[in-house]
Motif scaffolding. Sequence first.
Motif, short mmCIF file in Angstrom:
data_model
loop_
_atom_site.label_atom_id
_atom_site.label_comp_id
_atom_site.label_asym_id
_atom_site.label_seq_id
_atom_site.Cartn_x
_atom_site.Cartn_y
_atom_site.Cartn_z
N THR A 1 0.85 -1.19 0.00
CA THR A 1 0.00 0.00 0.00
C THR A 1 0.88 1.24 0.00
O THR A 1 1.78 1.36 0.83
CB THR A 1 -0.93 0.03 1.23
OG1 THR A 1 -1.77 -1.12 1.21
CG2 THR A 1 -1.79 1.28 1.23
N ALA A 2 0.62 2.13 -0.93
CA ALA A 2 1.34 3.41 -1.01
C ALA A 2 0.38 4.51 -0.58
O ALA A 2 -0.66 4.72 -1.21
CB ALA A 2 1.85 3.65 -2.42
N THR A 3 0.72 5.20 0.50
CA THR A 3 -0.11 6.30 0.99
C THR A 3 0.57 7.61 0.64
O THR A 3 1.64 7.91 1.17
CB THR A 3 -0.32 6.20 2.51
OG1 THR A 3 -0.92 4.94 2.82
CG2 THR A 3 -1.22 7.32 3.00
N VAL A 4 -0.04 8.36 -0.26
CA VAL A 4 0.57 9.60 -0.74
C VAL A 4 -0.14 10.80 -0.10
O VAL A 4 -1.37 10.81 0.07
CB VAL A 4 0.50 9.68 -2.28
CG1 VAL A 4 -0.94 9.69 -2.77
CG2 VAL A 4 1.23 10.92 -2.78
N LYS A 5 0.65 11.78 0.28
CA LYS A 5 0.13 13.03 0.84
C LYS A 5 0.43 14.15 -0.15
O LYS A 5 1.58 14.34 -0.54
CB LYS A 5 0.80 13.33 2.19
CG LYS A 5 0.62 12.22 3.21
CD LYS A 5 1.44 12.49 4.47
CE LYS A 5 1.37 11.30 5.43
NZ LYS A 5 2.20 11.53 6.64
N TYR A 6 -0.60 14.88 -0.53
CA TYR A 6 -0.42 15.91 -1.56
C TYR A 6 -1.39 17.06 -1.32
O TYR A 6 -2.35 16.93 -0.55
CB TYR A 6 -0.66 15.32 -2.95
CG TYR A 6 -2.10 14.92 -3.20
CD1 TYR A 6 -2.99 15.81 -3.81
CD2 TYR A 6 -2.57 13.68 -2.82
CE1 TYR A 6 -4.31 15.45 -4.02
CE2 TYR A 6 -3.89 13.32 -3.04
CZ TYR A 6 -4.76 14.20 -3.64
OH TYR A 6 -6.06 13.85 -3.84
N ALA A 7 -1.12 18.16 -1.98
CA ALA A 7 -2.01 19.32 -1.90
C ALA A 7 -2.04 20.01 -3.25
O ALA A 7 -1.00 20.15 -3.92
CB ALA A 7 -1.53 20.29 -0.81
N VAL A 8 -3.23 20.45 -3.65
CA VAL A 8 -3.39 21.19 -4.90
C VAL A 8 -2.80 22.59 -4.73
O VAL A 8 -2.99 23.23 -3.70
CB VAL A 8 -4.88 21.28 -5.28
CG1 VAL A 8 -5.09 22.20 -6.47
CG2 VAL A 8 -5.44 19.90 -5.56
N LEU B 1 1.27 5.25 -9.80
CA LEU B 1 1.42 3.87 -10.27
C LEU B 1 2.61 3.74 -11.24
O LEU B 1 3.34 2.74 -11.21
CB LEU B 1 0.14 3.41 -10.96
CG LEU B 1 -1.09 3.30 -10.04
CD1 LEU B 1 -2.32 2.90 -10.83
CD2 LEU B 1 -0.82 2.31 -8.91
N LYS B 2 2.82 4.74 -12.06
CA LYS B 2 3.97 4.73 -12.97
C LYS B 2 5.28 4.73 -12.19
O LYS B 2 6.22 3.99 -12.52
CB LYS B 2 3.90 5.94 -13.90
CG LYS B 2 5.05 6.01 -14.89
CD LYS B 2 4.92 7.24 -15.78
CE LYS B 2 6.11 7.33 -16.76
NZ LYS B 2 6.00 8.54 -17.63
N ALA B 3 5.36 5.56 -11.16
CA ALA B 3 6.58 5.64 -10.35
C ALA B 3 6.83 4.34 -9.59
O ALA B 3 7.96 3.87 -9.49
CB ALA B 3 6.48 6.81 -9.37
N ASP C 1 10.39 10.53 -4.44
CA ASP C 1 11.09 11.44 -5.36
C ASP C 1 10.63 11.23 -6.80
O ASP C 1 10.49 12.19 -7.56
CB ASP C 1 12.61 11.20 -5.27
CG ASP C 1 13.17 11.60 -3.91
OD1 ASP C 1 12.51 12.38 -3.20
OD2 ASP C 1 14.27 11.13 -3.56
N LYS C 2 10.37 9.98 -7.16
CA LYS C 2 9.92 9.68 -8.52
C LYS C 2 8.53 10.25 -8.78
O LYS C 2 8.27 10.84 -9.83
CB LYS C 2 9.91 8.16 -8.73
CG LYS C 2 9.64 7.72 -10.16
CD LYS C 2 10.81 8.02 -11.07
CE LYS C 2 10.58 7.45 -12.45
NZ LYS C 2 11.71 7.75 -13.38
N VAL C 3 7.63 10.09 -7.81
CA VAL C 3 6.27 10.63 -7.95
C VAL C 3 6.31 12.16 -8.05
O VAL C 3 5.63 12.76 -8.89
CB VAL C 3 5.39 10.19 -6.76
CG1 VAL C 3 4.04 10.90 -6.80
CG2 VAL C 3 5.19 8.70 -6.77
N GLY D 1 4.56 13.88 0.95
CA GLY D 1 5.07 12.67 1.62
C GLY D 1 4.49 11.43 0.98
O GLY D 1 3.47 11.47 0.29
N LEU D 2 5.19 10.31 1.22
CA LEU D 2 4.70 9.03 0.71
C LEU D 2 5.21 7.92 1.62
O LEU D 2 6.38 7.89 1.97
CB LEU D 2 5.17 8.80 -0.73
CG LEU D 2 4.60 7.54 -1.40
CD1 LEU D 2 4.27 7.84 -2.86
CD2 LEU D 2 5.58 6.38 -1.34
#
Length: 263
Positions: free
Chosen positions: A94-101, A130-132, A158-160, A174-175
Amino acid sequence: MRPAGGGGLGSAFQLIIAGALALLILVSQTIFIVPAGTVAVVTTLGKVTGGQRNPGANFKVPLVQAISYFDVRTQVRPEQFSTLTKDLQVIEATATVKYAVKPVEAGRIFETIATDNSQIYARVIQPSLLKALKSVFSQYELVTIATEWNSISELVQDKVAGELSKFNYVIVQGLDLTGLQIAEEYRAAIEQKQIAEQQLLRAQTEVKIADQEAKRYEILNQSLDDQVLYKLFLDKWDGQTSVVPALPGLAGGSPSVIVNGRR
């Protein structure tokens, strides 16, 4: 019979009430509130006009302009995935990604990729994530992935971030990679490899300690001579021991030793 002019006053009052209601409706259609943590995109007849509207009271043209809202707070989304390693083993995690617009990019997001806040993850984040994941994990064998999980997590982040920077819509904050699942037979092999690496590290450490001890004694032996040994003896002598070495450096060869005697 009704008094003359009574109907005129009633009609005037009704017109005032109707006008006030119409004005109230007009004002409600003109003023809109942008909630905290969001920005609004205003479209005029379907076309984005002006920059993003920030939280607070804002104005728009009724019937002509429409409003779309985008959440710019930090979003946390878990993504379950499966992929192949370099040695063609299937892993699941499971990859949990944290992001903001990015607030200033809300208008461009509306124009190019997502007209609704709920579309951003599926259209912007998920494909790059998914690509990263596939790109990074395909470079490592299963044993390496299991033993260097934290380092690989940083590489994926870093890839994402690199993939998403091409579009400049969001910021990756973060991820985390969790819940690695692999076949049991490979799990046993990984544990054996870890034990062997720990034993090798312990052996290397012991060799280094032995080398350091040998060098220390070698340096100590090189620094010792008769004068130094005699000084060390005198520092420790209690004055009663019957075996006393003679003073080094006397003529006649090696120093003599006095046993149960006096001088």
